[in-house]
Design a protein around this motif. Structure first.
Motif, PDB file in Angstrom:
ATOM      1  N   ILE A  61       0.428  -1.298  -0.400  1.00  0.00           N
ATOM      2  CA  ILE A  61       0.187  -0.121   0.248  1.00  0.00           C
ATOM      3  C   ILE A  61       0.730   1.232  -0.007  1.00  0.00           C
ATOM      4  O   ILE A  61       0.891   1.881  -1.263  1.00  0.00           O
ATOM      5  CB  ILE A  61      -0.869   0.178   1.496  1.00  0.00           C
ATOM      6  CG1 ILE A  61      -1.481  -1.123   1.307  1.00  0.00           C
ATOM      7  CG2 ILE A  61      -1.886   1.440   1.054  1.00  0.00           C
ATOM      8  CD1 ILE A  61      -3.011  -1.473   2.300  1.00  0.00           C
ATOM      9  N   ARG A  62       1.787   1.528   0.856  1.00  0.00           N
ATOM     10  CA  ARG A  62       2.112   2.663   1.228  1.00  0.00           C
ATOM     11  C   ARG A  62       4.025   2.065   1.837  1.00  0.00           C
ATOM     12  O   ARG A  62       4.069   0.752   3.124  1.00  0.00           O
ATOM     13  CB  ARG A  62       1.900   4.270   1.727  1.00  0.00           C
ATOM     14  CG  ARG A  62       1.814   3.174   3.049  1.00  0.00           C
ATOM     15  CD  ARG A  62       0.470   4.934   3.521  1.00  0.00           C
ATOM     16  NE  ARG A  62       0.040   4.742   4.441  1.00  0.00           N
ATOM     17  CZ  ARG A  62      -0.876   4.160   5.088  1.00  0.00           C
ATOM     18  NH1 ARG A  62      -1.498   3.831   4.463  1.00  0.00           N
ATOM     19  NH2 ARG A  62      -1.324   4.295   7.275  1.00  0.00           N
ATOM     20  N   GLU A  68       5.917   3.515   5.549  1.00  0.00           N
ATOM     21  CA  GLU A  68       6.393   4.762   5.827  1.00  0.00           C
ATOM     22  C   GLU A  68       7.808   4.996   6.682  1.00  0.00           C
ATOM     23  O   GLU A  68       8.489   4.156   7.259  1.00  0.00           O
ATOM     24  CB  GLU A  68       5.505   5.037   7.572  1.00  0.00           C
ATOM     25  CG  GLU A  68       3.823   4.924   7.208  1.00  0.00           C
ATOM     26  CD  GLU A  68       2.445   5.200   7.938  1.00  0.00           C
ATOM     27  OE1 GLU A  68       3.492   4.919   9.651  1.00  0.00           O
ATOM     28  OE2 GLU A  68       1.697   4.824   8.275  1.00  0.00           O
ATOM     29  N   SER A  90       4.850   9.622   3.722  1.00  0.00           N
ATOM     30  CA  SER A  90       4.027   8.303   3.240  1.00  0.00           C
ATOM     31  C   SER A  90       4.325   8.108   1.568  1.00  0.00           C
ATOM     32  O   SER A  90       4.494   9.618   1.400  1.00  0.00           O
ATOM     33  CB  SER A  90       2.926   8.620   4.140  1.00  0.00           C
ATOM     34  OG  SER A  90       2.447   7.938   2.886  1.00  0.00           O
ATOM     35  N   GLU A  91       5.462   7.483   1.340  1.00  0.00           N
ATOM     36  CA  GLU A  91       6.283   6.737   0.188  1.00  0.00           C
ATOM     37  C   GLU A  91       5.536   5.660  -0.520  1.00  0.00           C
ATOM     38  O   GLU A  91       5.027   5.215  -0.451  1.00  0.00           O
ATOM     39  CB  GLU A  91       7.466   6.580   0.316  1.00  0.00           C
ATOM     40  CG  GLU A  91       8.153   8.086   0.807  1.00  0.00           C
ATOM     41  CD  GLU A  91       8.810   9.194   0.248  1.00  0.00           C
ATOM     42  OE1 GLU A  91       7.684   9.574  -1.105  1.00  0.00           O
ATOM     43  OE2 GLU A  91       9.237  10.200   0.370  1.00  0.00           O
ATOM     44  N   GLY A  92       5.366   6.166  -1.855  1.00  0.00           N
ATOM     45  CA  GLY A  92       4.990   4.361  -2.764  1.00  0.00           C
ATOM     46  C   GLY A  92       5.883   3.846  -2.659  1.00  0.00           C
ATOM     47  O   GLY A  92       6.676   4.115  -2.595  1.00  0.00           O
ATOM     48  N   LYS A  93       5.633   2.725  -4.263  1.00  0.00           N
ATOM     49  CA  LYS A  93       5.957   2.072  -4.405  1.00  0.00           C
ATOM     50  C   LYS A  93       7.827   2.227  -5.150  1.00  0.00           C
ATOM     51  O   LYS A  93       8.345   2.013  -5.250  1.00  0.00           O
ATOM     52  CB  LYS A  93       5.450   1.014  -5.309  1.00  0.00           C
ATOM     53  CG  LYS A  93       4.375   0.190  -4.240  1.00  0.00           C
ATOM     54  CD  LYS A  93       3.828  -0.294  -6.272  1.00  0.00           C
ATOM     55  CE  LYS A  93       2.508  -1.152  -5.519  1.00  0.00           C
ATOM     56  NZ  LYS A  93       1.279  -2.408  -7.337  1.00  0.00           N
ATOM     57  N   TYR A 149       9.489   5.374  -4.727  1.00  0.00           N
ATOM     58  CA  TYR A 149      10.473   5.775  -3.311  1.00  0.00           C
ATOM     59  C   TYR A 149      12.231   4.937  -3.870  1.00  0.00           C
ATOM     60  O   TYR A 149      12.155   4.177  -3.459  1.00  0.00           O
ATOM     61  CB  TYR A 149      10.225   5.755  -2.419  1.00  0.00           C
ATOM     62  CG  TYR A 149      11.022   6.657  -0.830  1.00  0.00           C
ATOM     63  CD1 TYR A 149      11.337   7.881  -1.437  1.00  0.00           C
ATOM     64  CD2 TYR A 149      11.377   5.062   0.137  1.00  0.00           C
ATOM     65  CE1 TYR A 149      12.414   8.147   0.281  1.00  0.00           C
ATOM     66  CE2 TYR A 149      12.629   5.742   0.614  1.00  0.00           C
ATOM     67  CZ  TYR A 149      12.599   6.962   0.127  1.00  0.00           C
ATOM     68  OH  TYR A 149      13.625   7.343   1.655  1.00  0.00           O
ATOM     69  N   ARG A 159       3.378  -0.567   4.829  1.00  0.00           N
ATOM     70  CA  ARG A 159       1.526  -0.738   5.509  1.00  0.00           C
ATOM     71  C   ARG A 159       1.276  -1.641   4.109  1.00  0.00           C
ATOM     72  O   ARG A 159       1.600  -1.483   3.123  1.00  0.00           O
ATOM     73  CB  ARG A 159       0.881   0.360   5.152  1.00  0.00           C
ATOM     74  CG  ARG A 159       1.338   1.409   6.726  1.00  0.00           C
ATOM     75  CD  ARG A 159       1.095   0.548   7.647  1.00  0.00           C
ATOM     76  NE  ARG A 159       1.567   1.696   8.588  1.00  0.00           N
ATOM     77  CZ  ARG A 159       0.684   1.159   9.713  1.00  0.00           C
ATOM     78  NH1 ARG A 159       0.795   0.161  10.470  1.00  0.00           N
ATOM     79  NH2 ARG A 159       1.460   2.298  10.419  1.00  0.00           N
TER      80      ARG A 159
END
Length: 361
Positions: free
Chosen positions: A315-316, A318, A342-345, A347, A358
């Motif tokens: 999901i994300r 941290e 909060s970072e995505g895939k 990052y 998460r």
């Protein structure tokens, strides 16, 4: 991370291995006292990991590790099987990077296979055997690819062209790591596992207290390679003595010698740099864990290293720098100050990131 310790016989490879791993491998004053490779797995010490474990009340800490492989001495003719060379060369293919030990000390009781200590000549002898082994290995591949190229498949033709250029390079006496690959060509040959394509550092095994000879050898190495190679001076014998001391006494001894850190730390730092590796951290009630990943890897890649479920249900991530988290004293406090991102895939993981993944399956 798997590091292979190579060099001529009687240059101090097993002594260095013992110093780095506390493994008590056999050390003897004759060639080939090591037949099967000695293997030692060493935890990479990070004083922040216990602090992180305390912060999360983790049951245990899991440090990153490095595996050292003490490979028997190579001699002139090893590529043709001299001194059980073919057997030893196969062990080198299995490691990620090379610690090439050269002798920079005088010791009448320790024989030299050439009866003369010449660090540069010793290095060249081993390098030549690795190059010759690569030529033989690549020629066999060339025969196979040349037959397949008759079908005019673009990918096969590209590989054949790279192999022919690299063979010419190797036949000039130059290692594969000095070959200039065009974009994408490196990936074409990665599966072939060339010995001289592996990253390498030179460990100059110097005397415990220098009488001038070690310094002369070390300077000769530095001048010969003109900063093109990583050269680490280490006294294997001294490091072995330090390794036997309690941790607190080791620090005092190193301070007396004017050294910031011991040989193990210096080798690991250089290995991380050579292989393009960084560490990131995770923690929960079960464990505080240091993980090793290639520089430039994404948060999605990092999730997969921990568990495939983390990747499948990503999901994300941290993220907060570890030192900042420890300074704040808790993840809750860091969140309250807006320090957790909060970072995505996609990052790109940074050195010493603390990451909480998460995910949902």
């Amino acid at each position: 991370m798997k590091l292979g310790i190579i060099g001529l016989p009687n240059v101090g490879k097993s002594t260095l291995f013992n110093a780095l791993t506390n493994a008590n491998a056999n050390v003897a004053n004759y060639p080939f006292c090591t037949i099967e490779p000695n293997i030692g797995v060493v935890p990479i010490r990070d004083d922040r990991l216990p602090v992180l474990a305390n912060l999360f009340q983790s049951e245990k800490t899991v440090p990153a590790t490095v595996e050292f492989v003490d490979i028997a001495g190579l001699v002139e003719g090893a590529s043709q099987g001299e001194g059980l060379g073919n057997r030893f060369l196969s062990h080198i293919r299995e490691v990620d990077a090379l610690l090439h030990v050269v002798r920079c000390f005088e010791e009448n009781d320790i024989a030299h296979v050439k009866n003369k200590i010449d660090a540069i000549a010793d290095y060249r002898t081993v390098e030549t055997e690795l190059i010759l082994a690569d030529i033989e290995h690549l020629e066999r591949r060339h025969e196979k690819v040349a037959r397949a190229a008759k079908a005019n498949t673009p990918e096969i033709l590209d590989e054949l062209e790279v192999i022919e250029r690299l063979l010419e390079h190797l036949n000039d006496g130059r290692p594969a790591r000095d070959f200039i690959f065009d974009s994408g060509e490196y990936d074409v040959l990665r599966h072939i596992s060339l010995l001289t394509l592996k990253p390498e550092m030179i460990v100059a095994n110097v005397a415990e207290s220098d009488d001038g000879f070690s310094e002369h050898c070390l300077n000769a190495l530095i001048d010969a390679f003109n900063s093109k190679k990583v050269i680490i001076p280490i006294s294997s014998r001294l490091e072995s003595e330090i390794a036997e001391l309690p941790a607190e006494e080791q620090a005092l001894f190193l301070d007396e010698l004017g050294l910031e850190c011991g040989g193990l730390t210096r080798v690991i730092r250089c290995a991380y740099e050579l292989l393009g590796l960084i560490s990131f951290f995770t923690a929960n009630k079960k464990e505080a864990h240091a993980w090793t990943i290639h520089r430039g890897s994404s948060a999605f890649d990092a999730a997969g290293i921990i568990h495939t479920d983390f990747q499948r249900g990503f999901i994300r991530a941290e993220v907060i720098p570890l030192d900042v988290l420890l300074e704040q004293g808790s993840l809750v406090a860091a969140r309250e100050k807006g320090l957790v991102r909060s970072e995505g895939k996609s990052y790109v993981v940074r050195e010493d990131d603390f990451i909480l993944f998460r995910f949902n399956l």
